[in-house]
Design an enzyme around this catalytic site. Structure first.
Site, PDB file in Angstrom:
ATOM      1  CB  ALA A   1      -9.193  27.722  -6.294  1.00 35.14           C
TER       2      ALA A   1
ATOM      3  NE  ARG B   1     -17.200  29.646 -11.773  1.00 35.23           N
ATOM      4  CZ  ARG B   1     -17.141  30.958 -11.497  1.00 35.23           C
ATOM      5  NH1 ARG B   1     -17.547  31.821 -12.405  1.00 35.23           N
ATOM      6  NH2 ARG B   1     -16.679  31.384 -10.337  1.00 35.23           N
TER       7      ARG B   1
ATOM      8  CE1 TYR C   1     -21.780  36.451   2.150  1.00 35.70           C
ATOM      9  CE2 TYR C   1     -21.628  38.728   2.912  1.00 35.70           C
ATOM     10  CZ  TYR C   1     -21.023  37.577   2.424  1.00 35.70           C
ATOM     11  OH  TYR C   1     -19.654  37.540   2.235  1.00 35.70           O
TER      12      TYR C   1
HETATM   13  P1  NDP Z   1     -16.114  35.198  -6.089  1.00 34.11           P
HETATM   14  O1  NDP Z   1     -17.533  35.124  -6.525  1.00 34.11           O
HETATM   15  O2  NDP Z   1     -15.128  35.832  -7.001  1.00 34.11           O
HETATM   16  O3  NDP Z   1     -15.590  33.742  -5.709  1.00 34.11           O
HETATM   17  C1  NDP Z   1     -16.390  32.808  -5.047  1.00 34.11           C
HETATM   18  C2  NDP Z   1     -15.747  31.434  -5.162  1.00 34.11           C
HETATM   19  O4  NDP Z   1     -16.539  30.510  -4.408  1.00 34.11           O
HETATM   20  C3  NDP Z   1     -15.693  30.939  -6.591  1.00 34.11           C
HETATM   21  O5  NDP Z   1     -14.445  30.341  -6.842  1.00 34.11           O
HETATM   22  C4  NDP Z   1     -16.796  29.898  -6.647  1.00 34.11           C
HETATM   23  O6  NDP Z   1     -16.435  28.857  -7.530  1.00 34.11           O
HETATM   24  C5  NDP Z   1     -16.802  29.367  -5.206  1.00 34.11           C
HETATM   25  N1  NDP Z   1     -18.099  28.801  -4.875  1.00 34.11           N
HETATM   26  C6  NDP Z   1     -19.283  29.463  -4.773  1.00 34.11           C
HETATM   27  N2  NDP Z   1     -20.271  28.587  -4.519  1.00 34.11           N
HETATM   28  C7  NDP Z   1     -19.701  27.346  -4.464  1.00 34.11           C
HETATM   29  C8  NDP Z   1     -20.216  26.040  -4.258  1.00 34.11           C
HETATM   30  N3  NDP Z   1     -21.521  25.810  -4.066  1.00 34.11           N
HETATM   31  N4  NDP Z   1     -19.346  24.997  -4.277  1.00 34.11           N
HETATM   32  C9  NDP Z   1     -18.033  25.211  -4.485  1.00 34.11           C
HETATM   33  N5  NDP Z   1     -17.491  26.419  -4.686  1.00 34.11           N
HETATM   34  C10 NDP Z   1     -18.330  27.479  -4.685  1.00 34.11           C
HETATM   35  O7  NDP Z   1     -16.138  35.952  -4.681  1.00 34.11           O
HETATM   36  P2  NDP Z   1     -14.981  36.314  -3.633  1.00 34.11           P
HETATM   37  O8  NDP Z   1     -13.658  35.883  -4.089  1.00 34.11           O
HETATM   38  O9  NDP Z   1     -15.183  37.722  -3.260  1.00 34.11           O
HETATM   39  O10 NDP Z   1     -15.474  35.425  -2.407  1.00 34.11           O
HETATM   40  C11 NDP Z   1     -14.632  34.515  -1.715  1.00 34.11           C
HETATM   41  C12 NDP Z   1     -15.032  34.508  -0.242  1.00 34.11           C
HETATM   42  O11 NDP Z   1     -14.777  35.809   0.295  1.00 34.11           O
HETATM   43  C13 NDP Z   1     -16.499  34.213   0.031  1.00 34.11           C
HETATM   44  O12 NDP Z   1     -16.580  33.378   1.160  1.00 34.11           O
HETATM   45  C14 NDP Z   1     -17.081  35.592   0.336  1.00 34.11           C
HETATM   46  O13 NDP Z   1     -18.203  35.503   1.168  1.00 34.11           O
HETATM   47  C15 NDP Z   1     -15.906  36.230   1.025  1.00 34.11           C
HETATM   48  N6  NDP Z   1     -15.901  37.683   1.085  1.00 34.11           N
HETATM   49  C16 NDP Z   1     -15.977  38.433  -0.048  1.00 34.11           C
HETATM   50  C17 NDP Z   1     -15.959  39.817   0.030  1.00 34.11           C
HETATM   51  C18 NDP Z   1     -16.103  40.715  -1.159  1.00 34.11           C
HETATM   52  O14 NDP Z   1     -16.427  41.904  -0.978  1.00 34.11           O
HETATM   53  N7  NDP Z   1     -15.850  40.245  -2.374  1.00 34.11           N
HETATM   54  C19 NDP Z   1     -15.813  40.484   1.338  1.00 34.11           C
HETATM   55  C20 NDP Z   1     -15.771  39.602   2.464  1.00 34.11           C
HETATM   56  C21 NDP Z   1     -15.785  38.245   2.328  1.00 34.11           C
HETATM   57  P3  NDP Z   1     -17.424  28.138  -8.575  1.00 34.11           P
HETATM   58  O15 NDP Z   1     -18.483  29.137  -8.961  1.00 34.11           O
HETATM   59  O16 NDP Z   1     -16.527  27.736  -9.705  1.00 34.11           O
HETATM   60  O17 NDP Z   1     -17.962  26.978  -7.826  1.00 34.11           O
HETATM   61  C1  8X3 Z   2     -18.702  40.840   1.511  1.00 38.73           C
HETATM   62  C2  8X3 Z   2     -18.677  42.235   2.048  1.00 38.73           C
HETATM   63  O1  8X3 Z   2     -20.168  44.214   2.676  1.00 38.73           O
HETATM   64  O2  8X3 Z   2     -20.588  43.084   0.557  1.00 38.73           O
HETATM   65  O3  8X3 Z   2     -18.692  39.900   2.542  1.00 38.73           O
HETATM   66  O4  8X3 Z   2     -21.189  42.028   2.640  1.00 38.73           O
HETATM   67  S1  8X3 Z   2     -20.240  42.904   1.967  1.00 38.73           S
END
Ligand code: NDP
Ligand code: 8X3
Length: 253
Positions: free
Chosen positions: A11, A36, A152
């Site tokens: 979040a 964080r 991934y």
């Molecule tokens: P961000 O990097 O903006 O957010 C990722 C979130 O995951 C952060 O809040 C981070 O919080 C948390 N996180 C990462 N590692 C951990 C950990 N070890 N423990 C707890 N929390 C963790 O990326 P997105 O918002 O884009 O990603 C969110 C989801 O969406 C992911 O599952 C990603 O794979 C998926 N997704 C993203 C896409 C994109 O193009 N952006 C497309 C498709 C899917 P913190 O670092 O504070 O722990």
């Molecule tokens: C995130 C979308 O295409 O960067 O899941 O893998 S992509």
């Protein structure tokens, strides 16, 4: 909607943060998770104007922390209606033969095992109450494999399988299970993938109009506000300019 409680992993930025903001504006009580702590506190002071918030700072890889913290949630946060399994990231973009094993561990431990630990910690109470809704954030990377996406993509294919498996095993319990699979969303995702290389990260979203985190938050909101008999089982969302993981209509700049 009657007052409900949601737990959102990841979040502190991107999709999870946008979802927290939208849920808060709609009066959903929130358990916000991420590593964080400073960010969690800032977000709580913002969304706390609209709703009740409980913060949990932990790494989803840490099995003990997951079960201890989620097993001892204080009232009224212990009854979770919506679990948004969102925490996750890509680490690196390399051909398999050059892949970094620490990156592989991170992606499989966070995106797959972390999601499983959190779900296992939350499920017993949902089953006991005979109600609940789990939204697993997958990806187009869980539907197809793209060059250098190897591990991934494997982690998100695993999320796809776990989403289906959860729905099968929880059938009859009253718990809804569904996946939202976004394409390219402009968040901190690529900054993490490229280990802080911001120009490389910005380049991913240049020359076209990517999805924004708020677009996915709205889809999640749609999924959780369907009537009791409707379950959005699996939904893929891409921006207009994206046709697949590798086909993106980019303008030359
Ligand atoms: P961000 O990097 O903006 O957010 C990722 C979130 O995951 C952060 O809040 C981070 O919080 C948390 N996180 C990462 N590692 C951990 C950990 N070890 N423990 C707890 N929390 C963790 O990326 P997105 O918002 O884009 O990603 C969110 C989801 O969406 C992911 O599952 C990603 O794979 C998926 N997704 C993203 C896409 C994109 O193009 N952006 C497309 C498709 C899917 P913190 O670092 O504070 O722990
Ligand atoms: C995130 C979308 O295409 O960067 O899941 O893998 S992509």
């Amino acid at each position: 909607m009657k007052h409900k409680t949601a737990l959102i992993t990841g979040a502190t930025s991107g999709i999870g943060l946008a979802t927290a903001r939208l849920f808060a504006r709609n009066g959903v009580h929130l358990i916000l998770c991420g590593r964080r702590t400073d960010r969690l506190k800032e977000i709580a002071s913002e969304v706390g104007k609209h709703t009740q918030v409980h913060l949990l700072s932990f790494d989803v890889r840490n099995k003990n922390d997951v079960f201890e913290l989620l097993g001892s949630l204080p009232h009224p946060f212990s009854e979770i209606d919506f679990l948004i399994n969102n925490a996750g990231n890509a680490h690196g973009l390399d051909p398999i033969q050059d892949g970094n094993t620490e990156d592989w561990d991170a992606m499989l431990d966070i995106n797959v095992k972390g999601l499983l630990y959190v779900s296992k910690a939350i499920l017993p109470k949902m089953i006991e109450r005979g109600t609940g809704h789990i939204i697993n954030i997958g990806s187009t990377a869980g539907k197809e494999v793209y060059p250098k996406g190897n591990v991934y993509c494997a982690s998100k294919h695993a999320v796809d399988a776990i989403n289906q498996g959860m729905r099968l095993d929880l059938n009859g319990t009253g718990i809804k299970v569904g996946a939202i699979n976004p394409g390219l969303v402009a968040t901190e995702f690529s900054e993490v993938r490229f280990k802080g290389n911001t120009s490389r990260a910005e380049n991913v979203y240049k020359g076209f109009t990517p999805l924004q985190a708020e677009d996915i938050a709205e889809v999640i909101w749609f999924a959780i506000t369907r009537p009791p008999h409707v379950n959005i089982a699996d939904l893929t969302v891409m921006c207009l300019d994206q046709a697949s993981s590798t086909i993106v209509n980019k303008r030359q700049e």
